[in-house]
Scaffold this active site. Structure first.
Site, mmCIF file in Angstrom:
data_model
loop_
_atom_site.group_PDB
_atom_site.id
_atom_site.type_symbol
_atom_site.label_atom_id
_atom_site.label_comp_id
_atom_site.label_asym_id
_atom_site.label_seq_id
_atom_site.Cartn_x
_atom_site.Cartn_y
_atom_site.Cartn_z
ATOM 1 N N ASP A 263 19.681 6.600 27.219
ATOM 2 C CA ASP A 263 20.257 7.781 26.604
ATOM 3 C C ASP A 263 19.745 7.848 25.162
ATOM 4 O O ASP A 263 19.029 6.960 24.686
ATOM 5 C CB ASP A 263 21.791 7.724 26.683
ATOM 6 C CG ASP A 263 22.413 9.108 26.543
ATOM 7 O OD1 ASP A 263 23.564 9.286 26.963
ATOM 8 O OD2 ASP A 263 21.728 10.016 26.019
HETATM 9 C C1 GLC Z 1 23.078 13.016 24.811
HETATM 10 C C2 GLC Z 1 23.884 12.709 26.058
HETATM 11 C C3 GLC Z 1 23.086 12.814 27.314
HETATM 12 C C4 GLC Z 1 22.018 13.877 27.161
HETATM 13 C C5 GLC Z 1 21.042 13.379 26.110
HETATM 14 C C6 GLC Z 1 19.919 14.399 25.829
HETATM 15 O O1 GLC Z 1 23.435 12.183 23.767
HETATM 16 O O2 GLC Z 1 24.614 11.489 26.077
HETATM 17 O O3 GLC Z 1 23.996 13.089 28.387
HETATM 18 O O4 GLC Z 1 21.348 14.105 28.382
HETATM 19 O O5 GLC Z 1 21.665 13.021 24.905
HETATM 20 O O6 GLC Z 1 20.452 15.538 25.234
#
Ligand code: GLC
Length: 723
Positions: A263
């Site tokens: 993430d």
């Molecule tokens: C965010 C979220 C994730 C998302 C990613 C890209 O922090 O935790 O669910 O897909 O970043 O935006």
């Protein structure tokens, strides 16, 4: 002779082996990096051969891809985007109801269609990959990201998530309108202590296998090819540092052949927030060796890992495996054949056909929670209607989290949102105005703000209610009360919403409450004092039309809650599949029962369940049971009922939930009509994880419970015996 990897007639694995053999260490590590456009493509594409950009704009995808195709090996970028309930980051795209809303349809086929349409709009804007579906189990509504979940039940989540993966990925990843799904956040992200985003989850491996892993196993078996690891730690180990989770279980035990994405800046958090790595370099090494294949938003990873390989500190085989996984998916997606390029079919984006599906999804997402004296549906000649409340004409609150691609700050408050969907969103007020014959019969007053207790216009709202024959008050929460890093210690209505409701109640005008909210709220006053309650969640840009259609009876609501509503925050956890053993079974100062339970939802008609029977009462573990029940429409409206099958393992070597959802089926009945519904139950699905961590079906008595909600008095019961 053109290089082997460029030959589309060869298999993805043949092409991957050939391409990998041509790549430098730098090019391999570049493929393992994913960034947003704050990182210069002239460096990251031309010099570093980056593998992916995320959350860019449509025009960027076309420019960046051409830049990538001009590099030495011409490896295409894979563009990822958070298309969670439609391609919402793209202005004008179809915004479907939130996952939590759509889960209340209990309709996998519908969600597959929604995902297919989303994939179509995503690919037609040059993207190839959505960071969805979300498989987190929503068991603590204090957590900010509840609206992204499919609710509290792992069996239902597995069903709905698998349907969306099928929709996103189609029959083959290479189909022109198929995109890559990315089930997330692996695993048990919603179980962090106190509902605190990305904190620690106190979950044993046995509990992971019992509750949190089964939905992910369902999507891996369905055939997803990327998975996103969670931010949080489980029993002391952050997911992106958990080699048991990512390598031993996911890649070896389950045979997952896709790739794992961290993430956002997960590597950085290992060092900066979870303190398991004294330096960023240590964090990068830990994450790589734990089995992460692509690193989101940690640009430092590139130089750190190249240096470690060149110094012999890390074996190049580690990046060969990661890079191969990424390239294999790129080949199977068709990216080397320019998929996603030059697709400017704007007729697809937000088209009428897609809007119709959004309306269908919104209709099936609505849950009727109360309807005293059949106040609903409203009569055509109802006369003046007061439409009141802060969420009656509020597209930002209505669309909810992950709907807006442009925010001015992070985490965004309502004021930070650039609403690119306003012109395409039918608010609750819009929908009611369109539905009535005489729009001048609608008296609209906002009445108060969701957050600011001072900002109120209650007297005008009272005046409107006094002039009207019915008052529809639209309350709930707001964008700034939901999402990442936005957990709540209270679930009470905020601002002056209670004061508004109480003032309207005192006018004695019949009171209908419509809820626009991202999560269950503690609303005992509404449950007690409203004459009717319709839960609309975040119903998407057709939400106003859907709410109006239900309020006027054009559609008979069939939604059933997939998450329990606590009466009070102190009751948490109130999810239905509780473990037994509570001495006293209630608090001294409060009942244990939730305000509204999992599986609950009313209709404008009524259904009678009878004659529950099982194909046999004695079974072996490999056999399949058929459960049958008769259902009769005993009311005056045609309606759809979602029949639910729960099972209680009466005695087991470890504690097991008092009941668990094991099947469901929708049935549509005309007034007076009766049908037999059959539900198939493989005995193998009654397995548990014993204290040794072994999955097994234990012999003994199992209670079969069937009905229209998880509440005991809504369920008929029979026992079977497994040998
Ligand atoms: C965010 C979220 C994730 C998302 C990613 C890209 O922090 O935790 O669910 O897909 O970043 O935006």
């Amino acid at each position: 002779m053109s290089e082997v990897y460029r030959d589309p007639s060869l298999s993805a694995s043949e092409r991957t082996i050939d391409l990998l053999s041509r790549m430098t260490i730098e090019e391999k590590v570049g493929q393992m990096c994913q960034l947003d456009l704050s990182h210069d493509p002239k460096i990251w594409i031309k010099e570093r051969n980056i593998g992916s950009y995320l959350n860019v704009k449509w025009k960027d995808t076309q420019v960046l891809q051409k830049m990538a195709l001009e590099t030495r090996l011409g490896i295409p970028l894979i563009f990822g985007v958070d298309a969670v309930h439609g391609h919402c980051f793209h202005d004008g795209a179809t915004v479907f109801p939130s996952q939590l809303a759509m889960s209340c349809s209990w309709n996998p086929e519908l969600l597959e269609e929604v995902a297919r349409i989303t994939a179509r709009e995503v690919i037609h804007t040059g993207f190839h990959w959505t960071f969805a579906p979300i498989l987190c189990i929503g068991r603590d509504p204090r957590w900010g990201r509840i609206s992204e979940t499919f609710g509290e039940d792992p069996f239902l989540i597995g069903n709905l998530a698998s349907a969306m993966v099928r929709g996103y990925q189609g029959k083959s990843l290479s189909d022109p309108e198929s995109i890559l799904a990315c089930p997330k956040h692996f695993v048990a992200y919603g179980e962090t202590i106190g509902g605190r985003d990305s904190a620690e989850a106190e979950v044993s491996r046995r509990k992971l296998r019992s509750i949190f892993l089964p939905p992910f196993k369902a999507v891996v078996d369905t055939g997803c090819d990327s998975i996103m690891a969670g931010y949080h730690s489980i029993d002391g180990t952050p997911c992106s540092a958990n080699s048991w989770l990512l390598k031993d279980l996911l890649k070896k035990e389950w045979g997952f052949k896709g790739f794992v994405l961290t993430d956002w800046a997960n590597i950085n958090w290992l060092h900066e927030m979870q303190y398991i790595a004294p330096t960023l370099a240590d964090a990068a090494e830990i994450a790589l060796l734990a089995g992460n294949d692509m690193m989101m938003s940690t640009p430092e990873f590139y130089n750190i890992i190249i240096k470690m390989i060149k110094e012999g500190h890390i074996d190049e085989k580690v990046i060969d495996d990661a890079c191969s996984r990424i390239l294999n998916v790129k080949f199977r997606l068709g990216l080397f054949e320019q998929k996603g390029l030059l697709t400017s079919d704007s007729k697809v984006i937000g088209c009428l056909k897609h809007k119709k599906k959004a309306l269908e999804a919104a209709l099936q997402s609505l849950v009727l929670l109360k309807n005293d004296n059949d106040l609903l549906p409203l009569k055509e000649n109802i006369g003046k209607i007061a439409v009141l409340g802060p969420n009656a004409d509020n597209s930002i609150a209505q669309l909810g989290d992950w709907s807006f691609g442009k925010v001015l700050n992070w985490p965004p408050q309502d004021s930070d949102i650039v609403d690119g969907h306003k012109d395409n969103t039918v608010t609750i007020l819009d929908g009611i105005k369109k539905r009535v014959k005489d729009p001048s019969s609608i008296l609209y007053v906002k009445g108060c703000d969701v957050l600011n207790p001072e900002d109120q216009d209650i007297q005008k709202a009272v005046q409107a209610a006094m002039e009207a024959n019915v008052a529809i008050v639209v309350v709930g929460d707001s964008y700034s009360l939901n999402g990442e890093r936005k957990d709540r210690a209270s679930l009470d209505l905020t601002g002056a919403q209670h004061k508004l409701l109480d003032s309207i109640k005192r006018t004695e005008t019949p009171l209908i409450v419509v809820l626009i909210n991202g999560k269950p709220l503690t609303i005992p006053w509404i449950a007690e004092n409203a004459d009717a309650i319709l839960e609309a969640w975040n119903p998407g840009n057709e939400g106003g039309n859907a709410v109006a259609a239900v309020l006027f009876g054009d559609f008979n609501p069939s939604g059933k809650l997939t998450i329990s509503f606590p009466r009070h925050i102190g009751q948490l956890p109130v999810y239905y599949n509780q473990m037994p053993g509570w001495h006293g079974g209630k608090y001294v100062d409060m009942d244990a029962e939730p305000l509204f339970p999992f599986g609950y939802g009313l209709s404008y008609t009524s259904f009678q369940y009878s004659n529950l029977r099982c194909s046999t009462t004695e079974l072996q573990k490999h056999e399949v049971l058929t459960v049958s029940i008769d259902i009769k429409n005993t009311g005056n409206h045609e309606g759809t009922e979602i029949v639910q099958l729960y099972v209680n393992d009466k005695y087991s070597s470890v504690t097991t939930p008092i009941k668990e959802l094991k099947g469901f089926s929708s049935v549509n009945l005309h007034p007076g009509e009766e049908k037999c519904v059959n539900l198939v139950l493989p005995i193998s699905s009654l397995s548990l994880i014993n204290s040794e961590g072994v999955e097994c079906v234990e012999p003994g008595e199992f209670e079969i419970l069937v009905g229209g909600s998880s509440r005991d008095n809504d369920l008929l019961k029979k026992s079977i015996f497994v040998h």
